[in-house]
Design an enzyme around this catalytic site. Structure first.
Site, PDB file in Angstrom:
ATOM      1  CG  ASP A  66      15.778  15.355  -6.146  1.00  0.00           C
ATOM      2  OD1 ASP A  66      15.414  14.951  -7.265  1.00  0.00           O
ATOM      3  OD2 ASP A  66      14.991  15.511  -5.189  1.00  0.00           O
ATOM      4  CG  HIS A  67      15.439  11.077  -5.484  1.00  0.00           C
ATOM      5  ND1 HIS A  67      14.949  10.685  -4.264  1.00  0.00           N
ATOM      6  CD2 HIS A  67      14.843  12.266  -5.772  1.00  0.00           C
ATOM      7  CE1 HIS A  67      14.086  11.592  -3.831  1.00  0.00           C
ATOM      8  NE2 HIS A  67      14.001  12.557  -4.731  1.00  0.00           N
TER       9      HIS A  67
HETATM   10 ZN    ZN Z   1      13.140  14.530  -5.121  1.00  0.00          ZN
HETATM   11 ZN    ZN Z   2      11.207  13.372  -7.879  1.00  0.00          ZN
END
Ligand code: ZN
Ligand code: ZN
Length: 305
Positions: A66-67
């Site tokens: 998610d990054h």
């Molecule tokens: Zn995250």
């Molecule tokens: Zn994380």
């Protein structure tokens, strides 16, 4: 000088309708520094009118999807657009393997030089310095190696007072004043301070992506003007936050208060919160100058402290 952050994504890993995983654009004097690059980052950039040509560097805090899962698509797009300017990429060392796999198995081809530097996720250090900013990293305690970032504006010389006799000053005299040098004016030596504004404190923006609540961060965050800190949960899910090495809104506010920061920006919301008000209320009870990172919103880094 422009110094502001635009939110492209502020959600945690699990998809939530209308919200995107973490990605921000720090605009320093119209040069763009991307911070994390969650899935959909390039779609969000297009949606909010962020010109990719202005992108100078990308900073990835850690290698949870998610990054960074927006990164490969973004690099591909910039190649299709024929980018020639180099791009700087800072991420944990594992990013080298991820890039190599895409080059080897996915035929990833770039039209520009990608200059990669691994971040130090063990001890704080100065990561990079250019003509506009200094960027420091510091370790965050998460399930995998993770680093936070502190962006500090650099002094660009003195600015001339509005009531300075601008028309009477030559260009070399103005340049000397901006460098902080005294000048000879109307036959006399005059102190540069007569013509220049007093120095302002340099502005700072600190970014703490995924981390357990960690009071050891205080020296890194002390007196920053704007602090972004993840607040995945409310306090009722404290145990869950500890298990997953995340922070609650209450804890983020406590850290902001202890560090005496100017303003706190919450983000990385769990998708269990359809309405984010509970996170904000919880944080503001401890630290009133708290705001929510919301996609499309821009937060100017002001002299708050
Ligand atoms: Zn995250
Ligand atoms: Zn994380």
């Amino acid at each position: 000088m422009t110094f502001e952050v635009t939110i492209l994504g502020a959600n945690a890993a699990l998809p939530a309708l209308g919200r995107f995983p973490t990605c921000q654009i720090l605009n320093v004097n119209h040069r763009y520094y991307m911070i994390d690059c969650g899935e959909g980052a390039q779609m969000q950039a297009a949606h909010f009118g962020i010109k990719l040509a202005r992108l100078h560097s990308i900073f990835i805090s850690h290698l949870h999807g998610d990054h960074y899962l927006g990164l490969i698509g973004l690099l591909g797009t910039m190649s299709l657009q024929g980018r020639k300017k180099p791009l700087y990429l800072y991420a944990p060392i594992g990013m080298a393997d991820i890039l190599a796999a895409h080059q080897k198995s996915g035929g990833l081809y770039l039209t520009f030089e990608l200059i990669f530097k691994a971040t130090n996720t063990e001890v704080p250090e100065l990561l990079v310095e250019d003509d506009l900013i200094k960027v420091y990293t510091f370790p965050l305690r998460h399930r995998i190696p993770c680093a936070g970032f502190r962006f500090e504006e650099k002094r660009r010389g003195f600015s001339l007072k509005k009531d300075a006799p601008l028309a009477a000053l030559s260009i070399p005299q103005k340049l000397a004043l901006k460098r902080g040098e005294d000048i000879v004016f109307e036959g006399k030596t005059r102190a540069f301070t007569e013509f220049t504004e007093p120095l302002k404190k340099l502005r700072t923006y600190a970014y703490c992506s995924d981390t357990i609540f960690d009071i050891n961060l205080l020296p890194e965050l002390k007196n920053v003007d704007l602090l972004y800190h993840e607040a995945t949960f409310t306090q009722e899910y404290l145990t869950r936050a500890q298990e997953t090495m995340h922070t609650t809104a209450f804890q983020a506010a406590l850290l902001a208060k202890e560090a005496q920061v100017g303003k706190l920006l919450l983000g990385h919301y769990s998708s269990r919160y359809h309405n984010l008000d509970r996170l904000l209320v919880e944080a503001q009870a401890v630290f009133p100058t708290t705001e929510m990172a919301i996609e499309g919103q821009t937060f100017e880094v002001l002299h708050e402290v």
